[in-house]
Design a protein around this motif. Structure first.
Motif, mmCIF file in Angstrom:
data_model
loop_
_atom_site.group_PDB
_atom_site.id
_atom_site.type_symbol
_atom_site.label_atom_id
_atom_site.label_comp_id
_atom_site.label_asym_id
_atom_site.label_seq_id
_atom_site.Cartn_x
_atom_site.Cartn_y
_atom_site.Cartn_z
ATOM 1 N N LEU A 1 0.835 -1.207 0.000
ATOM 2 C CA LEU A 1 0.000 0.000 0.000
ATOM 3 C C LEU A 1 0.865 1.251 0.000
ATOM 4 O O LEU A 1 1.938 1.267 0.595
ATOM 5 C CB LEU A 1 -0.891 0.014 1.249
ATOM 6 C CG LEU A 1 -1.943 -1.082 1.370
ATOM 7 C CD1 LEU A 1 -2.593 -1.024 2.738
ATOM 8 C CD2 LEU A 1 -2.987 -0.941 0.276
ATOM 9 N N ASP A 2 0.378 2.277 -0.654
ATOM 10 C CA ASP A 2 1.049 3.573 -0.547
ATOM 11 C C ASP A 2 0.056 4.669 -0.935
ATOM 12 O O ASP A 2 -1.021 4.381 -1.437
ATOM 13 C CB ASP A 2 2.291 3.629 -1.448
ATOM 14 C CG ASP A 2 3.347 4.575 -0.863
ATOM 15 O OD1 ASP A 2 2.969 5.504 -0.119
ATOM 16 O OD2 ASP A 2 4.534 4.382 -1.153
ATOM 17 N N PHE A 3 0.467 5.895 -0.684
ATOM 18 C CA PHE A 3 -0.337 7.027 -1.123
ATOM 19 C C PHE A 3 -0.207 7.155 -2.635
ATOM 20 O O PHE A 3 0.878 6.969 -3.181
ATOM 21 C CB PHE A 3 0.164 8.323 -0.492
ATOM 22 C CG PHE A 3 -0.037 8.399 0.987
ATOM 23 C CD1 PHE A 3 -1.213 8.899 1.509
ATOM 24 C CD2 PHE A 3 0.951 7.963 1.857
ATOM 25 C CE1 PHE A 3 -1.409 8.977 2.880
ATOM 26 C CE2 PHE A 3 0.769 8.037 3.230
ATOM 27 C CZ PHE A 3 -0.418 8.543 3.746
ATOM 28 N N ALA A 4 -1.310 7.504 -3.290
ATOM 29 C CA ALA A 4 -1.245 7.787 -4.716
ATOM 30 C C ALA A 4 -1.945 9.123 -4.965
ATOM 31 O O ALA A 4 -2.741 9.588 -4.151
ATOM 32 C CB ALA A 4 -1.925 6.687 -5.522
ATOM 33 N N ARG A 5 -1.631 9.725 -6.106
ATOM 34 C CA ARG A 5 -2.179 11.029 -6.517
ATOM 35 C C ARG A 5 -1.837 12.116 -5.495
ATOM 36 O O ARG A 5 -1.000 11.910 -4.630
ATOM 37 C CB ARG A 5 -3.685 10.921 -6.765
ATOM 38 C CG ARG A 5 -4.010 9.704 -7.645
ATOM 39 C CD ARG A 5 -5.291 9.855 -8.358
ATOM 40 N NE ARG A 5 -6.437 9.815 -7.489
ATOM 41 C CZ ARG A 5 -7.565 9.188 -7.778
ATOM 42 N NH1 ARG A 5 -7.681 8.549 -8.922
ATOM 43 N NH2 ARG A 5 -8.583 9.210 -6.956
ATOM 44 N N ARG A 6 -2.483 13.274 -5.608
ATOM 45 C CA ARG A 6 -2.119 14.349 -4.688
ATOM 46 C C ARG A 6 -3.316 15.242 -4.378
ATOM 47 O O ARG A 6 -4.371 15.139 -5.001
ATOM 48 C CB ARG A 6 -0.975 15.169 -5.268
ATOM 49 C CG ARG A 6 -1.340 15.910 -6.527
ATOM 50 C CD ARG A 6 -0.168 16.761 -7.006
ATOM 51 N NE ARG A 6 -0.573 17.549 -8.144
ATOM 52 C CZ ARG A 6 -0.547 17.102 -9.407
ATOM 53 N NH1 ARG A 6 -0.141 15.881 -9.674
ATOM 54 N NH2 ARG A 6 -0.965 17.880 -10.390
#
Lengths: 154, 896
Positions: free
Chosen positions: B167-172
């Motif tokens: 899992l990770d952060f995507a987009r902004r």
């Protein structure tokens, strides 16, 4: 699946950054320059090769607007919507481009000749309203000059 | 650690220098609200809920990131602070579905808790709202990004603890969300379904699929107990409602696992309430099982055992105890066999996994258990993992290894298979199966040649060195390269890393033990550790990772044919007298038979009746065809189990037992930690705890056993077993006690052989390399090696009753190298016939470079592709462990 040649191209890029710490963004930029965009298979390959999780690469390429996951047009048109350009009527320039190209900003023409983008400032406010096509600046634009300029790139 | 004096909310506190305000406050019992901070993870410091006022600092500071300084004055609960926190909450709930009345998390949701505490009922901020579809792409974890507050805990746990990075952060900006790479379904990522992301999620963004609609948080009864799967001994909390287990969690304070679990511990509990559980005693009549009463079943068993005893003698009966059952039950089982039946024919599956460890380490050190503790892995500079696919068989131990490597420890893996740990190892030695003695003798050749040994330790603490040294001379790396297939350079490199480390720890499992040279393999590792002084110190040792939840305990309790509880020999007259006095009967003075010997004895007519508690030898023993035939030929077979296992279906009488969740007792984990089991729910139907069944059967046999509670049994154990002398229920608490614990004032022993080996001096053994019993040849050209996979456990009696686990890993496969597959013209997923000299099974082909060229791998979890039909029942001469790890096989295509 990547072809053998493409895989080799990517490996060469990776090799150039072997001694750098945190080279992901530079590598992604070069891969994009090579392919015109970031093909998914190239990203899978990078993940395996660099031992960086897919999720992290996905995070980076979706964070920065400079990365494209779809094929791009041969020419990129960037219309400045910064304050100065806005005051000088950049919306009309953009409207004209939409009409000529038949696409909206963020899209690419079917013949893959043009991609249309908007940006916040190109740092050339004295030329407002301004647009860039690839690395060329076109300033003090008026809507009727646009078509002629674009046609030079067809 | 230096201390600094600070003041929090007018309270004087001595805080550790370098700690944060939040940590210092927590130590002092002051709870500062926080969302993104999780004590076991690095702080993202992004949620801003933990802001506090620090005197002299203009802005509010995030207490999770602000280090304490001498003399600072902190206020955690002023109006200003509360106002700021309310704004944070309002911003969060401005884009959060307020469906708390149906949200599974309600009752344990931190957002809800803080909103309640700060009186936030709605948000001033009205704007765009996210609207994502709920992701339900796997059987265990449901992801609802709409409820996600982007705290990043799940991202951190996946990266820092499990080190999968799924899992990770995507987009902004507003569009930021937590997702997998390329938004792939979890089943297509590196996810191992440990569920630790879910357990740190502060809100309802990640929830258990299985618990949906099955109760609110406050309705659950929570019972702390011990996981029933592997030997790690993880503490779990069973959440139950209406006598059903709804979900499993683990407290961060858990001594072994710090609240982290693996997929089996977290999601593998469906078997408990399975409709297939045995509920009544069964007696076989005309080949069919019929339900009966306890009295009838037990009377029948008693009369049969008495009859066999009278007709043939006590030694014509044998018993298999269970590494799944509690210490108390194992104690009673061996007591029953010895005192009531009158035979030492009692053994259990430890014979098949670590008997060579027990034999080897007892000879070298005087004690057959893991020398050091799991937590000490973090203190080692070098970790040598041999023949252990740790991340699949002991997932929580693997977390420690990964953490140690992240902190800078050097990892050497010696394994023929490309197991997960090879990806983070500094050096991977891919030796041929069964060549361990040669490999490690060669390590020692290098060490002696370069004089890297610990001379002081050798001189003061050991014996037998000179003779041992002579044997090593034959093992120079060039020569050993030929035997093992490992490059001489790598052997030299690895030996140097191990020898030069200040503290080096060896971890091993079945890749070492399940050979006809199993005892030799263990002795070789013991030699290596002694040579470098890596015994008797924290963070070192020779550490066998035990496979079953209570296999250590079952051995400790004397469910072995040669020893009473505490490894006290049955052939020692004085010891025997002690037990005779306590048990009030005379006891047999000859060693009994081991597991595989029992099977062979049945064939010879020397065993007529068997009592099997919680084991499934038909699938777990080598050469299954032979085992099946033997068990079928018994005059009388009693099986006591929680399911009608493959073995139980062969029985004359089947007794329904309670499972771990339905009884009290203790388990002893791989690091010798005796931990308390607590009853959470009632057993189904008429089933009873194994200890109760044994007591009643014993009464029927004319030997009354009276115990009110397992605690009474432990008292008796403590009185007879020096290493358990101080183990009392009242002392076990939440952290348990590690034996040896000789008396009630002893705190327990994290690592063994501190100033003195248990046997006095450590003994070097001269061990020479012997090839496996069966080598590949023209007819059977491939080596079959067997083992376990993450998603299943042993013969699958439990895990195959768990839907989710079977969706992820549905069937047995044979793993084969791409080169071998090409040579045999095999394609992925094709079903083939695998043939050894002992039998054949069908299995689906999985082509993978995990298997080296010439070696195929199968797990033994699946009855349909039972690997043990193929394995060799050749035994190690000392420990009598069979050679599961090397059998010659061939693969035949199945014609359409």
């Amino acid at each position: 699946m990547l072809s053998k040649e493409d895989e080799e191209k990517i490996n060469q890029i990776i090799d150039r950054y072997r001694d750098d710490s945190g080279p992901l963004i530079s590598i992604l930029q070069e891969v994009q320059t090579t392919f015109g965009y970031l093909p998914k298979d190239a990203l899978f390959h990078l993940s395996r090769r660099l031992k960086i999780p897919e999720s992290k690469i996905w995070g980076v390429v979706t964070f920065y607007s400079q990365f494209y996951l779809e094929p791009r047009g041969r020419n990129t048109i960037k219309v400045c919507l910064g304050t100065a350009c806005h005051v000088k009527g950049s919306d009309k320039i953009l409207d004209k481009l939409r009409k000529i190209l038949g696409i909206k900003e963020g899209q690419t023409t079917k013949d893959l000749k043009f991609s249309l983008e908007t940006v916040r400032c190109l740092g050339t406010c004295f030329l407002a309203p301004v647009m860039m096509i690839n690395n060329d600046y076109y300033g003090r634009l008026t809507p009727d000059r646009v078509e002629h300029i674009v046609n030079q790139y067809r | 650690m230096a201390k600094v004096k600070i003041k929090i909310d007018e309270k004087e506190i001595l805080a550790e220098e370098g700690s944060t305000i939040l940590e210092a406050a927590k130590q002092a019992g002051i709870d500062i609200p926080h969302l993104c901070y999780e004590e076991r993870l690095s702080p993202p410091s992004s949620c801003r809920l933990c802001v506090v006022e620090v005197e002299g600092v203009q802005n509010l500071v995030a207490s999770c990131a602000y280090p304490v300084r001498e003399g600072i004055k902190v206020k955690t609960n002023t109006e200003r602070v509360k106002r700021a926190r309310r704004v944070v909450l309002e911003l969060l709930i401005s884009n959060h579905p307020l469906d708390c009345m149906t949200c599974e998390k309600s009752g344990s949701c931190l957002l809800e808790k803080y909103a309640y505490e700060l009186g936030v009922t709605s948000s001033r901020f009205q704007g765009e709202r996210i609207n994502y579809p709920v992701v339900s792409d796997n059987p265990f974890i449901e992801r609802d990004n709409n409820k996600c507050i982007l705290c990043g805990r799940c991202v951190n746990v996946c990266e820092e603890v499990q080190q999968c990075g799924v899992l990770d952060f995507a987009r902004r900006g507003f569009a930021t969300l937590i997702t997998t790479g390329f938004n792939r379904p979890l089943t297509e990522t590196a996810c191992v379904f440990c569920g630790n992301c879910l357990s740190v999620c502060p809100v309802g963004a990640l929830t258990e699929v299985e618990r949906k609609g099955r109760g609110r948080e406050w309705e659950f009864k929570k019972t702390t107990t011990i996981c029933p799967y592997c030997g790690c001994g993880c503490q779990i909390s069973l959440h139950t409602k209406n006598n059903t287990v709804v979900k499993v969690t683990s407290p961060p304070s858990a001594p072994v696992n710090s609240g982290w679990l693996c997929t089996k511990g977290k999601f593998g509990f469906e078997f408990i309430n399975s409709p297939e559980r045995l509920t009544d005693p069964l007696i076989k009549e005309d080949g069919k099982f019929k339900k009966t009463s306890w009295d009838k079943a037990l009377e029948f068993i008693a009369s049969k055992f008495k009859q066999i005893k009278k007709e043939y003698g006590a030694n014509f009966i044998a018993g298999l105890s269970s590494a799944k059952c509690t210490n108390e039950e194992n104690y009673l089982f061996q007591k029953f066999m010895r005192a009531v039946i009158g035979t030492n024919n009692v053994d259990h599956c430890a014979r098949l996994c670590h008997s060579s460890t027990v034999a080897g380490l007892a000879r070298a050190f005087g004690s057959g258990a893991m020398t050091n503790s799991i937590a000490e892995i973090l203190k080692a500079d070098c970790i040598l993992v041999v023949g252990s696919n740790t991340s699949e068989t002991h997932p929580i131990v693997a977390l420690q290894i990964k953490k140690a490597v992240k902190n800078g420890a050097k990892l050497i893996v010696a394994d023929p298979r490309k197991i997960e740990l090879t990806e983070i190892s500094h050096l991977w030695l891919r030796h041929k199966p069964g060549t361990d003695v040669a490999l490690f003798n060669s390590f020692m050749w290098v060490i002696l040649n370069e004089e890297l040994q610990d001379k002081d330790f050798i001189e003061k603490r050991t014996e037998g060195f000179e003779q041992f040294k002579k044997v090593i001379e034959d093992y120079n790396p060039q020569k050993v390269q030929e035997i093992t297939g490992v490059a001489a350079d790598d052997i030299i490199k690895a030996a140097r890393i191990y020898a030069r480390a200040k503290k080096a720890s060896i971890l091993f499992t079945m890749g070492i033990t399940q050979h006809t040279t199993g005892t030799d393999n263990v002795l070789t590792l013991a030699n290596l550790a002694m040579l470098c002084g890596n015994v008797g110190k924290e963070g070192t040792g020779v550490n066998p990772l035990r496979g079953q939840n209570n296999v250590q305990g079952a051995c400790d309790m004397g469910a072995l044919p040669d020893v009473y509880p505490g490894y006290q020999s049955v052939e020692d007259g004085r010891i025997r007298e002690k037990f005779e006095r306590s048990w009030g009967v005379s006891l047999p003075d000859k060693k009994g038979l081991t597991v595989v010997e029992m099977i062979h004895a049945i064939e010879e007519g020397k065993i007529k009746g068997m009592y099997i508690m919680g084991e499934n030898p038909f699938l777990s023993d080598p050469n299954a065809t032979r085992t099946l035939k033997a068990l079928k030929s018994l005059d009388f077979l009693v099986v006591q189990d929680i399911f009608l296992s493959e073995t139980a279906s062969l029985a004359d009488v089947v007794l329904p037992a309670a499972c771990f969740a339905e009884k009290d007792g203790t388990f002893t984990n791989t690091e010798r930690r005796v931990q308390r089991l607590h009853k959470a729910i009632n057993p189904p139907g008429l089933s009873k705890a194994d200890w109760e069944i044994i007591c009643e059967l014993s009464r029927m046999m004319g030997y009354p056993m009276h115990y009110e509670h397992p605690a009474d049994i432990m008292k008796e154990i403590a009185s007879l077993t020096p290493i358990y002398g101080g183990i009392l229920y009242s002392r076990l608490g939440e952290r348990g006690i590690q034996w040896p614990c000789p008396d009630p004032s002893h705190p327990g022993t994290p690592y063994l052989h501190k100033d003195k080996f248990t046997r006095g001096k450590g003994k070097f053994h001269s061990v020479t390399y012997k090839p496996p019993k069966e080598s590949p040849d023209k007819d059977y050209p491939l080596i079959l090696t067997t083992g376990r996979v993450l998603f299943h456990f042993h013969t699958g009696t439990m895990t195959r009753k768990v839907k989710g686990l079977n969706m992820i890993y549905p069937e047995g496969v044979i793993e084969i190298n791409p080169r071998d597959a090409a040579n045999l013209n095999l394609s992925e997923g094709e079903t083939v016939k695998v043939v050894s000299r002992r039998g054949s099974v069908n299995a689906k082909v999985k082509i993978t470079d995990k298997s080296p060229h010439g070696v195929v791998f199968m797990s033994f979890h699946f009855a349909e592709s039972a690997a043990n039909i193929l394995t060799n029942d050749a035994l190690d001469p000392v420990a009598k462990i069979p050679e599961y790890k090397v059998a010659a096989v061939k693969i035949e295509k199945i014609r359409e």
